[in-house]
Write a protein that holds these residues in place. Structure first.
Motif, mmCIF file in Angstrom:
data_model
loop_
_atom_site.group_PDB
_atom_site.id
_atom_site.type_symbol
_atom_site.label_atom_id
_atom_site.label_comp_id
_atom_site.label_asym_id
_atom_site.label_seq_id
_atom_site.Cartn_x
_atom_site.Cartn_y
_atom_site.Cartn_z
ATOM 1 N N SER A 3 21.616 10.797 -33.287
ATOM 2 C CA SER A 3 20.355 10.219 -32.807
ATOM 3 C C SER A 3 20.445 8.702 -32.626
ATOM 4 O O SER A 3 19.864 8.150 -31.699
ATOM 5 C CB SER A 3 19.203 10.562 -33.751
ATOM 6 O OG SER A 3 18.967 11.952 -33.737
ATOM 7 N N THR B 184 17.524 14.598 -35.877
ATOM 8 C CA THR B 184 16.240 13.922 -36.102
ATOM 9 C C THR B 184 15.418 13.734 -34.825
ATOM 10 O O THR B 184 14.207 13.968 -34.833
ATOM 11 C CB THR B 184 16.513 12.539 -36.738
ATOM 12 O OG1 THR B 184 17.376 12.739 -37.856
ATOM 13 C CG2 THR B 184 15.233 11.885 -37.195
ATOM 14 N N ASN C 23 25.006 22.556 -40.847
ATOM 15 C CA ASN C 23 25.924 21.888 -41.772
ATOM 16 C C ASN C 23 26.282 22.694 -42.998
ATOM 17 O O ASN C 23 27.299 22.444 -43.624
ATOM 18 C CB ASN C 23 25.298 20.609 -42.317
ATOM 19 C CG ASN C 23 25.440 19.476 -41.369
ATOM 20 O OD1 ASN C 23 24.941 19.561 -40.251
ATOM 21 N ND2 ASN C 23 26.135 18.440 -41.784
ATOM 22 N N ARG D 62 14.414 14.633 -41.842
ATOM 23 C CA ARG D 62 14.641 15.661 -42.855
ATOM 24 C C ARG D 62 14.238 15.120 -44.212
ATOM 25 O O ARG D 62 14.448 13.952 -44.495
ATOM 26 C CB ARG D 62 16.136 16.051 -42.876
ATOM 27 C CG ARG D 62 16.605 16.728 -41.614
ATOM 28 C CD ARG D 62 18.111 16.971 -41.637
ATOM 29 N NE ARG D 62 18.874 15.753 -41.559
ATOM 30 C CZ ARG D 62 19.283 15.183 -40.427
ATOM 31 N NH1 ARG D 62 18.984 15.712 -39.258
ATOM 32 N NH2 ARG D 62 19.973 14.067 -40.455
ATOM 33 N N LYS E 146 19.985 21.753 -39.113
ATOM 34 C CA LYS E 146 20.146 21.854 -40.573
ATOM 35 C C LYS E 146 18.846 21.507 -41.294
ATOM 36 O O LYS E 146 18.164 20.563 -40.886
ATOM 37 C CB LYS E 146 21.267 20.927 -41.042
ATOM 38 C CG LYS E 146 20.981 19.457 -40.826
ATOM 39 C CD LYS E 146 22.143 18.591 -41.302
ATOM 40 C CE LYS E 146 21.882 17.145 -40.979
ATOM 41 N NZ LYS E 146 23.090 16.362 -40.835
HETATM 42 C C1 PLP Z 1 23.058 15.734 -39.554
HETATM 43 C C2 PLP Z 1 24.178 15.583 -38.607
HETATM 44 C C3 PLP Z 1 23.950 15.234 -37.269
HETATM 45 C C4 PLP Z 1 22.585 14.906 -36.716
HETATM 46 O O1 PLP Z 1 22.173 13.660 -37.176
HETATM 47 P P1 PLP Z 1 20.797 12.983 -36.711
HETATM 48 O O2 PLP Z 1 20.946 11.581 -37.155
HETATM 49 O O3 PLP Z 1 19.707 13.717 -37.407
HETATM 50 O O4 PLP Z 1 20.720 13.106 -35.220
HETATM 51 C C5 PLP Z 1 25.055 15.170 -36.435
HETATM 52 N N1 PLP Z 1 26.304 15.439 -36.870
HETATM 53 C C6 PLP Z 1 26.562 15.773 -38.149
HETATM 54 C C7 PLP Z 1 27.955 16.059 -38.569
HETATM 55 C C8 PLP Z 1 25.503 15.841 -39.053
HETATM 56 O O5 PLP Z 1 25.775 16.147 -40.327
#
Ligand code: PLP
Length: 228
Positions: free
Chosen positions: A203, A221, A57, A227, A36
């Motif tokens: 993460s 991440t 997302n 991001r 995303k």
């Molecule tokens: C953004 C997101 C992730 C990834 O999160 P990170 O902390 O960047 O690894 C995983 N699951 C959902 C539902 C997210 O919205």
């Protein structure tokens, strides 16, 4: 500077370490790369490094990327964000998986709108375990009813459960939530055909999630960087 390929290698190694620490069989956890807000070029870099499962997302952004990358036919696209009911058609027509089914109305619409020439849409039910009013997801008590309803929908294929446990909780609270999730998953697996996915772990909580039976971690991440 680390490339996306380097960071993917690290993430895969961390996953296998966590699996070994939990005394689970090698390769029992799939890695969903959450792309995303990241450009298509980042997705192709990860693809060239062997990654095939990607999570998005935002519906419009996801659909645009799917269309730009449609020649890469072996990518598996997962919708993991909240879905407004007026956007279900776009999701049904483009994605391979929807992990964020958080109410029956969404499941019904996806089932009706899945095109006949596409395979059934793989779905996970998103649970709201901490019963946070602000968070989307099904409460555990509502689970049997929605499982039964989805099981009767020919264009959906129920694969399991997804959750986003609250961050910033105590370790014991985190363990309680992950244990409760795993128990619900085990129960679902024992009573329903074709259940093979417990999607939990990002993460920051990947190792704990794998210790509690996760079969799919969703990592953004750590692969693509932070991001803005
Ligand atoms: C953004 C997101 C992730 C990834 O999160 P990170 O902390 O960047 O690894 C995983 N699951 C959902 C539902 C997210 O919205």
């Amino acid at each position: 500077m680390q490339t996306i390929a380097d960071r993917l290698t690290n993430a895969r190694q961390e996953i296998e370490h966590a699996i070994a620490d939990a005394h689970r069989p090698a390769h029992c956890v799939r890695l969903l790369a959450v792309s995303k807000t990241k450009p298509v070029s980042d997705i192709t870099a990860a693809y060239e490094a062997g990654q095939r499962q990607f999570g998005e997302n935002y519906i419009q952004e996801g659909v645009s990327k799917i269309e730009q990358l449609k020649t890469l036919t072996d990518i598996e696209w997962h919708m993991i964000g909240p879905i407004q009911s007026n956007k279900t058609k776009l999701v049904a027509e483009h994605f391979d998986w929807v992990q964020s089914v958080d109410r029956l109305k969404i499941a019904k619409r996806l089932n009706e709108q899945r095109p006949a020439d596409m395979p059934p849409l793989n779905v996970c039910i998103q649970l709201n375990l901490e019963q946070e009013a602000t968070k989307s997801g099904i409460l555990p008590a509502e689970l049997p009813h929605i499982v039964e309803a989805i099981s009767g929908m020919p264009n959906l294929r129920l694969r399991g459960l997804m959750a986003i446990p609250a961050a910033n909780v105590s370790e014991s609270q985190q363990r309680d939530t992950l244990s409760q999730l795993h128990a619900l998953y085990a129960q679902l697996q024992a009573t329903t055909e074709g259940i093979d996915t417990l999607s939990v772990g990002m993460s920051n909580d990947m190792a704990q999630a794998i210790a509690h039976g996760s079969t799919m971690v969703r990592i953004g991440t750590a692969i693509f960087g932070s991001r803005s």
